[in-house]
Motif scaffolding. Structure first.
Motif, mmCIF file in Angstrom:
data_model
loop_
_atom_site.group_PDB
_atom_site.id
_atom_site.type_symbol
_atom_site.label_atom_id
_atom_site.label_comp_id
_atom_site.label_asym_id
_atom_site.label_seq_id
_atom_site.Cartn_x
_atom_site.Cartn_y
_atom_site.Cartn_z
ATOM 1 N N PHE A 28 0.839 -1.203 0.000
ATOM 2 C CA PHE A 28 0.000 0.000 0.000
ATOM 3 C C PHE A 28 0.875 1.255 0.000
ATOM 4 N N VAL A 29 1.868 1.260 0.859
ATOM 5 C CA VAL A 29 2.655 2.480 1.082
ATOM 6 C C VAL A 29 3.418 2.892 -0.178
ATOM 7 N N THR A 30 4.019 1.923 -0.867
ATOM 8 C CA THR A 30 4.962 2.285 -1.934
ATOM 9 C C THR A 30 4.350 2.193 -3.327
ATOM 10 N N ALA A 31 3.033 2.097 -3.412
ATOM 11 C CA ALA A 31 2.378 2.068 -4.720
ATOM 12 C C ALA A 31 2.053 3.490 -5.178
ATOM 13 N N LEU A 67 -3.542 7.118 1.092
ATOM 14 C CA LEU A 67 -3.180 6.297 2.245
ATOM 15 C C LEU A 67 -3.957 6.740 3.490
ATOM 16 N N ASN A 105 11.696 4.172 -1.354
ATOM 17 C CA ASN A 105 11.272 4.953 -0.190
ATOM 18 C C ASN A 105 11.951 4.383 1.051
ATOM 19 N N HIS A 144 7.110 13.700 -2.995
ATOM 20 C CA HIS A 144 6.835 12.271 -3.164
ATOM 21 C C HIS A 144 7.455 11.739 -4.458
ATOM 22 N N PRO A 160 6.967 8.157 0.092
ATOM 23 C CA PRO A 160 6.162 7.173 -0.643
ATOM 24 C C PRO A 160 4.890 7.773 -1.237
ATOM 25 N N HIS A 161 4.404 7.121 -2.291
ATOM 26 C CA HIS A 161 3.215 7.634 -2.976
ATOM 27 C C HIS A 161 1.912 7.152 -2.349
ATOM 28 N N GLY A 162 1.975 6.132 -1.536
ATOM 29 C CA GLY A 162 0.806 5.741 -0.744
ATOM 30 C C GLY A 162 -0.396 5.313 -1.553
#
Lengths: 451, 483, 451, 483
Positions: free
Chosen positions: C93-96, C332, D84, D271, D277-279
């Motif tokens: 989730f965080v790095t998408a 997020l 990240n 970001h 991070p892009h979240g």
């Protein structure tokens, strides 16, 4: 009725009881005689909400006092890369069981295979298991393995310089059995091997030594392996795994068994646990080693995969004839060490050992200049050294004054051994994590007390 | 998709981590004599040289090739794979716990000692025992510790002759192994037709050489040993002790105590009953709890509450000594304590009641399809037999287990206990909802039905995993144990 | 040369430069004239190791002072279940990025679809987007949407009781354009609608109101929607999303647009950001709503799946004709709210609003007994109320004395509005997270100061 | 495997979370008058009623149906999907940051203000600008803020007539959208044959109604606008301002500054360039940095360092006002600051150099297979065209992109910029190793080759995902936007 972590609604309970033809929860316990069933609930407190528990545990934790730790004795404050916690908190690792079902556990199995590989590489041994509880229990397993490897042996020769707690754990293991622990003599803080041959009789299963030893000294095992092997016994060396970034490896000393703890590689202090014992052996001992082992194989399509193997050694197959009773080990701790070593590489591991060495010697050198303290013997050490005080009151003041500066000055060896000869000895550990400022803070406070 | 070994991605000179530069006076480093060369390592270890992203991706991908309770239903018998609360993971990582050294002065670790002391109090209440030790790192380690105490107790009593430990044929493998590790001779007690301890056989083996009878209750068939009070009096009359293997405590916690059943000592598996995670095989925690007459034999140090707070007490003269390097798997203890705080007395009772309800509900749904060799009802787990499938269709318990994997379930425990042919041992735990149990049992029945008609399909299961069934014989014959 | 987060070895650099036929890094920048290329590196500090940064940031963070917050004004300290952080830290989730590739982003898309569904359920509206920056920007988007929905409108009627910062953000939006912000009058801390019809001319695109409003008061919008709609304008209500667990929903008031922030549902205070704006509208406005929207569809095999949809509204398609310029949103944060709401359910959301209501009234009731302070007006409020002091020195002392007890007593409204009429007003927020002990601690200190 | 909606698992009465019981004097609650019923909600919202384990499993499974940088290479052009750092995630979650309220007195938030002040200083150094604001929450928000300042500047100057903003045809869509949002008229500037700003066209559109020219440099074709100093002087001579879209700063960071190129103001995407991070789509952060003459127009409050520490300064009379509720996406700022601290000046320069090296290396490897419509080399990204595949084999850019998914890669940006037919825009970033680039390009070439021979295969890609290509027309025609 709502209970934490139990999903059942009243309707569920009713439907399920109906389905199984029972009227109430009491029916579930019909096989228990009435005097076994508790009338009242057990006398512990009522359940608490998450928020209440957060407040309570946070406040309990805050009753601990943090400080700059110059404490070692088997538990060290090394730098840990951020990758370690990030990976070791991934839920598929955390909430899995022992990887019995290989097809859906390739990730864990492969990580263990990598752990085993790294332990083999660092110790120089042929075969590593998947981890043991801690360094002390790894020594116990080394002793067990020795006795089972050498028929009719009952005695373990042990260096007097192994960690006091390891020695206690080993004594517990021997207690009430036909096993004998025989200690070699000590000289200048090192194991004295001068009369080793006199001790090496047929009863001896193995010689177990430790380096860095209980004082932090590095021991010299030149020619020891040959002596031990000549008598058909095994040679086991216990080491902090990180120390092998600098000192000679167990394989290089000719050991049959390498044991110790990996705590210095990726595990936080955490009040001493979880740690992570390791054990690696020569090929000859492959089928004697305790605990889980992961091996590579192939599936029907020839695809490489990993699986628990050599299980014929283990308790769930061999029961009382198993090489050990180990079932759960420290898998997640082993993963942390694996991620740590993956992040450091060999050059990083060397760097950590080298900086620890230099910083420890910097502190030792300057402390040795002070009146009222001396270095106990001048044996070579890596990152921990024993400081001996001439006056017990001064020692207490030293510890207290440094505490006032936010420094834990060292471990009193006497507190571990409860031996009067150790009462004036302070073991000081310095890792690569201690900054120059922290070292100078230590020295400044020490000078104030001792001058 | 499969993942290469990290060492296969290694590239000379690549780095994931850099240490701060050494900041001592430059002269010092060069003046410092290096170690004698005889002490210096001669060879390099081959470790991965990779970037931080390589490390993160490699292990993140490995995590996607793993399966935990968070991924789905995990009804592994005798392992109690219940939900591991997130709050425990979070709080155990508090810096005020993780940065504390085990050898700090006790006045500076009052938080840690408070957790341990209060956990021991609660575990004493839950088991009905007098006190215990938190040092053992796992269930088997607890067994070893408990039996060592048994040995010490009889030695102290002048009954060194007691060198036998009885275990039922259905016992967990660790029981005989732990007894053997303590130098005991193992004597196996038969099961009767109901799957319970064969009382006559037990009687025939009880004599003044018996140190202890190790029993898990409910036993590994998921059956409550109804004759436990009789067993207890028989063992005690023979002068032996009754040892409780706490692996199955999740069946009775809060509803009954091992103490009332006559057990003298026991170990617990905090990573089963008390919801601490299994971590892919550990760390666990295996506290040992004892009745008061065994308390002097507990490993040291004990923790005491004095006017000046919690302190260590090393004084017990009959103590068996230490069994771990320090105080046990402390962070696991924190998680178990949090679980108990969350659940409270009523919650713990509800946990075991609902675990038993879930198991009986599943048993009920499966009994039309599978043979249930022992018992029509069960406690928190039960054992089904796939023998009829094996005989009629050549479909083994393993086949059926592997079929579950493709449906996103972890299979039950296979081929244990050995009393039951083609056994699958199922323990749902209280964490699973009725809906999950319905889906799981429907899936299992569906697999069994399809297997009858489509042997090729079932023998090839699992189909959806990155590897199929591995050649385990090859893994033993040609061991490939490191890179 | 080793740089953090750059994997290249010297050999890599050489091989790659060779491959592309360049000699050095300078060649990579051959299109930049020499006077553009920096000779020296930019004047910031040298790189630091992880350990150094950990020490530095930890120490910077510790310069913040924590306290028991009775602070609100758009950012509230509610209880957050442990599930929220556990899920929102999962790396996939965080790095998408924004889920442009639906097939490999079903997890994020479905989570957003669930977020939209929950916002629709709670507001009662038909269509929600995937989030906006924060509550203030959501109001701006509501204004923009209104003007584009009602042709030739240029004026936004705004309640004087919306959050002072939201009003500032709205003024910024209007500044330098043909848009006009017209404030309605205020009465007893509420928007005064008595002359609403006079304000509703053809220029008006919408009326924007807020409840709970800047004072914490709940406003009554009976009959307002009809009045507004009669003039062809839209009616937009801004609310803390959590407050809708208790108060009438925007749909129930007849609103066309519901906006606000979800910070109260799963987001920590975090110095005010990231927050999470939401916006939901009637079906009629579906193609006017700004930002990302996820919809369900099917693939070629009829399998249900989720995808970004209605993209014809968006900037990357419509450019200057898009409904908004929004590209990145607060995905997020929206996930955190989704996990939070999934954990609470409706009954939990009701419980949180109810307990906040009762606890806030408990504190307000007892504070109102004290000399020197009064409740500013007696309008109904939910979890925040304005306390007015008769003496500015007392007010300062009140805040200071409570701070000494570890309590942040409230927000000085004057610090936000910089309006002298608000100087004596302290806004006190109480959530379900404030324990009885904390309330009594507040009251005891308050009594000591005021009595 | 697909995952149901959580609401589909809902069961009346099930609870994942319980609040502490209300602990006020019992009398108080009953005596308290409830709200007037006209203010009370009448309807219930349909939210999931599930257990904590249901919540955890549902979202854990959804996470396995997502793909981030941690899962694999993500060369999404114009998005800078670099690694990240884990340390940023860890430190941003420090309680000393997360529990701080934005309206605490400034004396109690010195830690937060210190991060923001020092970040602004560093960003000023990196861009060559004078100062800036951290309030904008995303890149587009930064554009909006910057153009609002442009408007304010000209109003103050008495040049209200300047109502046009020029953007190149290759601009990111947010550029014209943000300008429109500020009431500007958008005028598009053509590209020349090289893919750069057409200077003649630019000249023809520059007059005294132009407020600003928005440019990203390198542009979205990955080409550096070589004539930037000429462009700058042309725009400035016409009295306009030059705005820098920082989306592509990762090409030049540390090697050159927008300031030297003549830009007057810019936004950054923390970001993207600064590794936060892009979240899954946000939160991002879009600081605006300006030359000194624009500083009075920055949003308030500014942060100042005084003798008594950091304080807010609300006084700027020409300020455009606030653009966010509070101070921006603070936790994102923390992460960006940590990134800068880790990298340092040399590291930041190295980041952009290696990003450019990686892009050129990939371009070089791909150019035998794909058409490269503009330029033989590039900056940090480049655009390939699949037009020949489309024309000869009916294989689209989308087809080829979808083929990558089955190999474990995230596809590049598709169909942007519109200048290029069947465009794929590839930005590897400096985080990827040569090995990854080799594997990615080999895979992409392999897909292209196979696609020529096997159109059915490529049109069906991806094959390994839980769903295939979705019916997007249906999603628009029959919108299903909530459960």
């Amino acid at each position: 009725m709502i209970y934490p972590y139990i999903p059942h609604t009243d309707e569920d309970r009713k439907q399920m009881l109906d389905a199984i033809g029972m009227d109430s929860f009491d029916d579930l316990y019909k096989d228990l005689s009435e005097d076994l069933l508790l009338g009242e609930s057990v006398p512990i407190s009522q359940g608490r909400t998450e928020d209440e528990v957060i407040r309570m545990i946070t406040s309990i934790a805050q009753r601990n006092v943090k400080g700059i730790p110059f404490l070692g004795c088997g538990c060290y404050d090394h730098i840990i890369p951020s990758t370690v916690e990030a990976i070791a908190s991934l839920p598929s690792f955390v909430t899995a069981y022992t990887p019995y079902q290989a097809e859906m556990s390739q990730g864990i199995l492969q990580a263990i295979y990598e752990f085993q590989s790294m332990v083999c590489e660092i110790t120089g041994m042929d075969v590593s298991n998947a981890s043991l509880y801690d360094g002390a229990n790894a020594i116990v397993e080394a002793a067990s393995t020795s006795l089972s490897a050498k028929r009719r042996s009952t005695t373990i020769l042990v260096s007097p310089t192994i960690h006091p707690f390891s020695l206690q754990v080993l004594h517990t293991w021997a207690m009430g059995t036909n096993r004998t622990i025989t200690l070699l003599p000590e000289k200048n803080g090192l194991c004295d091997f001068s009369s080793l041959e006199d001790y090496l009789n047929d009863d001896v299963g193995s010689l177990i030594v430790q380096t860095p030893n209980r004082y932090g000294f590095l021991e010299d095992y030149t020619a020891i392996a040959d002596l031990v092997h000549a008598k058909g016994a095994l040679f086991a060396i216990s080491s902090d795994l990180l120390s092998l970034g600098m000192q000679k490896s167990p394989a290089e000393w000719g050991a049959d068994i390498a044991v110790g703890d990996t705590q210095s590689l990726g595990l936080p202090l955490a009040f001493g646990g979880p740690a992570c014992g390791y054990m690696a052996v020569t090929k000859e001992l492959m089928r004697k080693i305790p605990g889980r082992i992961v091996g590579a194989s192939v599936d029907g399509q020839g695809r490489r995969g990993y699986t628990l193997t050599l299980q014929a050694r283990e308790q769930h197959i061999k029961r009382e004839h198993a090489t050990s009773n180990v079932c759960s080990n420290q898998a997640l701790s082993a993963l942390m060490t694996t991620v740590h070593l993956s992040s450091l590489g060999w050059s990083g591991m060397e760097e950590a050992t080298k900086q620890s060495y230099i910083k420890a010697h910097y502190l030792a050198y300057h402390l040795a200049q002070l009146p009222g303290v001396t270095l106990l013997w001048d044996s070579p050490f890596w990152c921990e050294f024993p400081l001996v005080f001439s006056d017990q009151k001064k020692m207490r003041k030293f510890i207290q004054e440094l505490r006032n500066e936010g420094i834990f000055a060292g471990v009193r060896l006497g507190a571990l051994t409860r031996d009067s000869k150790d009462e004036m000895v302070l073991l000081v550990a310095v890792t690569e994590k201690r900054s120059r400022e922290e070292l100078e803070l230590y020295l400044a406070a020490a000078r104030r007390v001792m001058n | 998709m499969s993942e290469p070994l990290l060492i296969e991605l290694s590239k000379k000179g690549r780095k994931a981590y850099c240490f701060p530069a050494l900041d001592l006076p430059r002269g010092f480093e060069s003046a410092l004599p290096s170690l004698p060369s005889s002490l210096l390592r001669q060879t390099k270890a081959r470790l991965p040289e990779v970037s931080e992203l390589d490390v993160v991706r490699h292990f993140t991908r490995l995590s996607t090739l793993s399966f935990g309770v968070d991924n789905g239903c995990y009804p592994l018998g005798s392992c109690t794979m219940k939900y591991n609360p997130k709050i425990s993971e979070k709080l155990a990582m508090l810096e005020d716990f993780t940065t504390i050294h085990p050898l700090q002065d006790s006045s500076t670790v009052q938080g840690c000692l408070s957790v341990m002391y209060n956990l021991l109090e609660d575990l004493s209440s839950i088991t009905g025992m007098s006190w215990g030790t938190l040092q053992p790192c796992a269930g088997a380690h607890g067994e070893y510790t408990g039996l060592k105490m048994v040995r010490a107790y009889f030695l102290k009593k002048g009954e060194a002759r007691r060198n036998k430990v009885l275990v039922p044929v259905s016992a967990h493998g660790t029981n005989p192994a732990s007894a053997a590790l303590n130098g005991f001779t193992i004597v196996t007690v038969a099961s009767d037709d109901e799957g319970l301890v064969d009382i006559d056989d037990l009687k025939s083996k009880l004599d003044d050489s018996v140190a202890a009878f190790m029993l898990t209750n409910p036993n590994t068939l998921g059956l409550f040993e109804k004759n436990i009070l009789l067993i207890s009096s028989l063992v005690h009359e023979a002068g032996g002790l009754l040892y409780y293997d706490g692996a199955n405590l999740n069946a009775i916690m809060g509803n009954a105590t091992p103490s009332d059943m006559g057990f003298d000592l026991l170990h617990l598996n905090l990573h089963k009953t008390f919801a601490t995670p299994h971590g892919g095989g550990g760390p666990g925690s295996g506290p040992v709890m004892v009745k008061s007459f065994l308390r002097p034999f507990l490993p040291g140090p004990d923790i005491e509450l004095t006017d000046s707070g919690y302190t260590y007490n090393w004084l017990a003269s009959d103590s068996i000594g230490k069994v771990s390097m320090f105080w046990g798997n402390f962070l696991v203890l924190v998680k178990a304590y949090i679980y108990i705080l969350r659940m409270g007395s009523e919650g713990l009772r509800a946990a075991s009641s609902h675990a038993v309800l879930n198991a009986n509900y599943m048993l009920h749904r499966l009994k039309g399809t599978f043979e249930i060799p022992y018992g029509d009802t069960c406690m928190h787990e039960f054992v089904i037999s796939c023998q009829n499938f094996k005989q009629e269709y050549g479909v083994s318990a393993e086949d059926i287990a592997k079929g579950l994997i493709d449906s996103g379930y972890h299979p039950p425990t296979m081929y244990f206990p050995s009393l039951v042919h083609e056994a699958l041992m199922i323990e749902p735990t209280e964490s699973e909802s009725k809906e999950t149990l319905d889906e799981f049992t429907d899936t299992l029945i569906g697999i069994a039905e399809r297997a009858k008609k489509d042997p090729q399909w079932i023998h090839g299961c699992p189909w959806t995993t990155p590897v199929g069934r591995l050649d385990t014989a090859k893994a033993v014959k040609e061991p490939d144990l490191h890179y």
